[in-house]
Design a protein around this motif. Structure first.
Motif, PDB file in Angstrom:
ATOM      1  N   GLY A 130       4.802 -13.882  18.817  1.00 29.23           N
ATOM      2  CA  GLY A 130       4.365 -12.872  17.853  1.00 29.23           C
ATOM      3  C   GLY A 130       5.302 -12.746  16.680  1.00 29.23           C
ATOM      4  O   GLY A 130       6.262 -13.499  16.553  1.00 29.23           O
ATOM      5  N   GLN A 131       4.984 -11.778  15.833  1.00 30.11           N
ATOM      6  CA  GLN A 131       5.783 -11.596  14.620  1.00 30.11           C
ATOM      7  C   GLN A 131       5.589 -10.186  14.066  1.00 30.11           C
ATOM      8  O   GLN A 131       4.698  -9.456  14.494  1.00 30.11           O
ATOM      9  N   THR A 132       6.415  -9.865  13.109  1.00 34.75           N
ATOM     10  CA  THR A 132       6.271  -8.594  12.384  1.00 34.75           C
ATOM     11  C   THR A 132       5.892  -8.926  10.953  1.00 34.75           C
ATOM     12  O   THR A 132       6.567  -9.724  10.302  1.00 34.75           O
ATOM     13  N   GLU A 133       4.819  -8.320  10.513  1.00 39.15           N
ATOM     14  CA  GLU A 133       4.365  -8.569   9.137  1.00 39.15           C
ATOM     15  C   GLU A 133       4.523  -7.311   8.298  1.00 39.15           C
ATOM     16  O   GLU A 133       4.246  -6.204   8.777  1.00 39.15           O
ATOM     17  N   THR A 134       4.933  -7.509   7.064  1.00 35.79           N
ATOM     18  CA  THR A 134       5.061  -6.378   6.143  1.00 35.79           C
ATOM     19  C   THR A 134       3.934  -6.456   5.124  1.00 35.79           C
ATOM     20  O   THR A 134       3.726  -7.501   4.501  1.00 35.79           O
ATOM     21  N   THR A 135       3.186  -5.353   4.997  1.00 36.51           N
ATOM     22  CA  THR A 135       2.046  -5.341   4.071  1.00 36.51           C
ATOM     23  C   THR A 135       2.067  -4.042   3.250  1.00 36.51           C
ATOM     24  O   THR A 135       2.871  -3.149   3.518  1.00 36.51           O
ATOM     25  N   GLY A 156       9.095   4.106  -3.106  1.00 36.13           N
ATOM     26  CA  GLY A 156       8.581   2.844  -2.572  1.00 36.13           C
ATOM     27  C   GLY A 156       8.105   3.040  -1.139  1.00 36.13           C
ATOM     28  O   GLY A 156       8.660   3.881  -0.414  1.00 36.13           O
ATOM     29  N   SER A 157       7.113   2.305  -0.772  1.00 32.06           N
ATOM     30  CA  SER A 157       6.668   2.383   0.634  1.00 32.06           C
ATOM     31  C   SER A 157       6.058   1.052   1.056  1.00 32.06           C
ATOM     32  O   SER A 157       5.617   0.265   0.207  1.00 32.06           O
ATOM     33  N   TRP A 158       6.067   0.786   2.344  1.00 29.92           N
ATOM     34  CA  TRP A 158       5.459  -0.426   2.891  1.00 29.92           C
ATOM     35  C   TRP A 158       5.087  -0.171   4.350  1.00 29.92           C
ATOM     36  O   TRP A 158       5.539   0.806   4.966  1.00 29.92           O
ATOM     37  N   GLY A 186       3.967   1.019  11.594  1.00 33.01           N
ATOM     38  CA  GLY A 186       4.683   2.159  11.012  1.00 33.01           C
ATOM     39  C   GLY A 186       4.818   2.007   9.520  1.00 33.01           C
ATOM     40  O   GLY A 186       4.851   0.903   8.994  1.00 33.01           O
ATOM     41  N   GLN A 187       4.844   3.151   8.859  1.00 31.43           N
ATOM     42  CA  GLN A 187       4.968   3.169   7.404  1.00 31.43           C
ATOM     43  C   GLN A 187       6.395   3.604   7.044  1.00 31.43           C
ATOM     44  O   GLN A 187       6.881   4.595   7.586  1.00 31.43           O
ATOM     45  N   SER A 188       7.046   2.853   6.192  1.00 28.71           N
ATOM     46  CA  SER A 188       8.399   3.204   5.745  1.00 28.71           C
ATOM     47  C   SER A 188       8.336   3.710   4.308  1.00 28.71           C
ATOM     48  O   SER A 188       7.497   3.254   3.524  1.00 28.71           O
ATOM     49  N   TYR A 189       9.212   4.662   3.993  1.00 27.84           N
ATOM     50  CA  TYR A 189       9.231   5.260   2.649  1.00 27.84           C
ATOM     51  C   TYR A 189      10.653   5.270   2.109  1.00 27.84           C
ATOM     52  O   TYR A 189      11.596   5.467   2.877  1.00 27.84           O
ATOM     53  N   VAL A 190      10.772   5.082   0.810  1.00 30.31           N
ATOM     54  CA  VAL A 190      12.087   5.250   0.168  1.00 30.31           C
ATOM     55  C   VAL A 190      11.905   6.109  -1.085  1.00 30.31           C
ATOM     56  O   VAL A 190      11.652   5.602  -2.174  1.00 30.31           O
ATOM     57  N   PRO A 191      11.993   7.438  -0.955  1.00 28.67           N
ATOM     58  CA  PRO A 191      11.985   8.273  -2.154  1.00 28.67           C
ATOM     59  C   PRO A 191      13.374   8.230  -2.799  1.00 28.67           C
ATOM     60  O   PRO A 191      14.376   8.181  -2.086  1.00 28.67           O
ATOM     61  N   ALA A 192      13.412   8.201  -4.101  1.00 25.43           N
ATOM     62  CA  ALA A 192      14.711   8.146  -4.781  1.00 25.43           C
ATOM     63  C   ALA A 192      14.753   9.170  -5.905  1.00 25.43           C
ATOM     64  O   ALA A 192      14.016   9.064  -6.885  1.00 25.43           O
ATOM     65  N   VAL A 193      15.555  10.197  -5.723  1.00 30.60           N
ATOM     66  CA  VAL A 193      15.835  11.164  -6.791  1.00 30.60           C
ATOM     67  C   VAL A 193      17.360  11.184  -6.879  1.00 30.60           C
ATOM     68  O   VAL A 193      18.026  11.760  -6.034  1.00 30.60           O
ATOM     69  N   VAL A 194      17.896  10.452  -7.795  1.00 29.82           N
ATOM     70  CA  VAL A 194      19.325  10.147  -7.970  1.00 29.82           C
ATOM     71  C   VAL A 194      19.782   9.177  -6.881  1.00 29.82           C
ATOM     72  O   VAL A 194      20.222   8.071  -7.146  1.00 29.82           O
TER      73      VAL A 194
END
Lengths: 222, 219
Positions: A130-135, A156-158, A186-194
């Motif tokens: 198997g594998q892990t895919e990022t979409t 950003g999110s993926w 799972g959904q990953s998020y990267v909010p960036a304020v500074v």
């Protein structure tokens, strides 16, 4: 309550880390085709399938499953993948590894192979595939640095999707005794304020943990 | 006074020249090709030994094999030396396959060495695929070999082509050189595996092995 007092009073860092982790959904399926059980002198070997042209099962994932199966109350002795494959070279290479249980039976007719497998006490061979895919990568983050300082702004999110199967071969009967499948998303998020704050979904780690727990129970015959 | 000033001027000029030369060298090294000597380890095959004695002749071209990867503009980008790792791989592989292996410095030594046959491989083609050019997330190496098995007198026994392929993902690698090294070692491991299992299946080799078997059993 001031932040410093809040930290001094022992706000656990692991809880903070936990809050910063995004959610993951994991599903595990088990398909049993035969009886299982393992004696204390016996061992298993977990091998990654690497025959595909589009992907290869990552060694790190295979090691993660092996490490988790070999600990806890139902711990099973696991032969490290690299040690086993090197010791049985060239029989378990991507080009030469048995694809079906009948291939394993034919392979065991090679005395050198049979002796090595007996020497290790291998009762089950587990093939992980198997594998892990990022979409769905979306968003953007911009960072800038000036004389007065720097900072980032954006979002950003993926989505990560881990799909792994573990097929369990009984070396004593040359039979496929079952398959365990795990699917974690799972959904990953990267909010960036500074400062960018990564909220990472530990998808592959959860897939590894779930697969290992189920595999341990399966092999022990629980 | 003047002499002192003159000396200071000369020293300053020399320093500037040295700095200029060092600067030029730094610029040239930044533009030059990156050299890499492939290093790796190879497992010993777990196979039944063929009860024959083999001479191993690795010629100068194989021992010093160098592949040069060029940029799109034709400049040298990477110089990959894989000769020594080939020597290491064959020297590890063949003693596990044959009862006795003798490394030959020259084909002329074969008869005196008393070997049953001489194995003389050569590299015909070497291809490298870098992620920055293929847009894929792995380093790939593909090698084409010409395998030759000769009698101690140099007579033809068998001649066949083998290809090997190695791939390593970009993930976790710190440098391009590391990726090329891993992919090359992986390709050589593939060659060792393929060679071990296919050697006896090459028709001419199979016939030769059968004839040697008859000679041994008649003795």
């Amino acid at each position: 309550m001031s932040t410093s007092k809040f930290v001094r009073q022992g706000f656990p860092l692991w809880l903070l880390a936990g809050l910063l982790t995004a959610c993951t959904t994991t599903t595990v399926d088990e398909f049993r085709q035969g009886e299982t059980g393992i004696e204390s002198h016996e061992a298993i070997v977990i091998l990654g399938r690497r025959q595909g042209s589009t992907y290869e099962t990552r060694e790190e994932f295979v090691n993660c499953v092996g490490e988790r199966v070999s600990r806890g109350s139902g711990a099973i002795r696991v032969i490290p993948e690299k040690e086993f494959v090197d010791s049985l070279f060239p029989w378990f290479e991507p080009r030469t590894a048995p694809l079906r249980t009948s291939d394993l039976q034919a392979l065991m007719e090679e005395q050198v192979v049979a002796d090595k497998i007996e020497e290790y006490g291998v009762r089950y061979i587990v093939w992980v595939d198997g594998q892990t895919e990022t979409t769905n990568r979306t968003g953007s983050i911009s960072c800038a640095v000036g004389p007065g300082g720097g900072g980032c702004f954006g979002f950003g999110s993926w989505e990560d999707d881990s799909n792994f199967d573990a097929r369990v071969w009984d070396v004593s009967s040359f039979a496929n005794v079952g398959t365990i499948s795990t699917d974690a998303t799972g959904q990953s998020y990267v909010p960036a304020v500074v400062v960018p704050i990564p909220l990472i979904a530990r998808v592959e780690a959860n897939a590894c943990s779930s697969l290992a727990t189920q595999l341990q129970q399966f092999v022990n015959g629980d | 006074m003047f002499a002192v000033t003159g000396n200071r001027k000369t020293t300053a000029t020399r320093s500037l020249r040295v700095l200029a030369v060092l600067g030029m060298l730094a610029l040239l090294s930044a533009c030059g090709a990156s050299s890499l000597v492939v290093e790796g380890s190879y497992p010993t095959p777990a196979v039944r030994k063929i009860p024959l004695s083999l001479g191993l002749y690795l010629d100068e071209n194989l021992r010093n094999f160098l592949y040069i990867e060029y940029t799109e503009t034709g400049a040298e980008e990477y110089r990959v030396s894989s000769g020594q790792t080939h020597v290491q791989m064959f020297s590890n592989l063949l003693p596990a396959m044959f009862e006795r292996v003798q490394v030959l410095e020259s084909m002329d030594d074969a008869a005196a060495a008393g070997v049953d046959a001489v194995f003389a491989p050569s590299i015909e083609e070497f291809q490298l695929a870098l992620p920055q050019k293929t847009r894929l997330d792995s380093y790939e190496v593909w090698v084409k070999y010409n395998m030759r098995l000769l009698g101690p007198d140099g007579a033809y026994i068998a001649d066949w082509v083998l290809t090997s392929y190695g791939k390593t993902p970009m993930e976790g690698l710190l440098s391009v050189e590391g990726g090329i090294n891993e992919a090359t070692v992986s390709a050589l491991r593939d060659l060792a595996s393929n060679f071990t299992l296919s050697f006896g299946a090459v028709p001419e080799v199979r016939d030769w092995l059968a004839s040697r078997q008859n000679v041994v059993s008649n003795q």
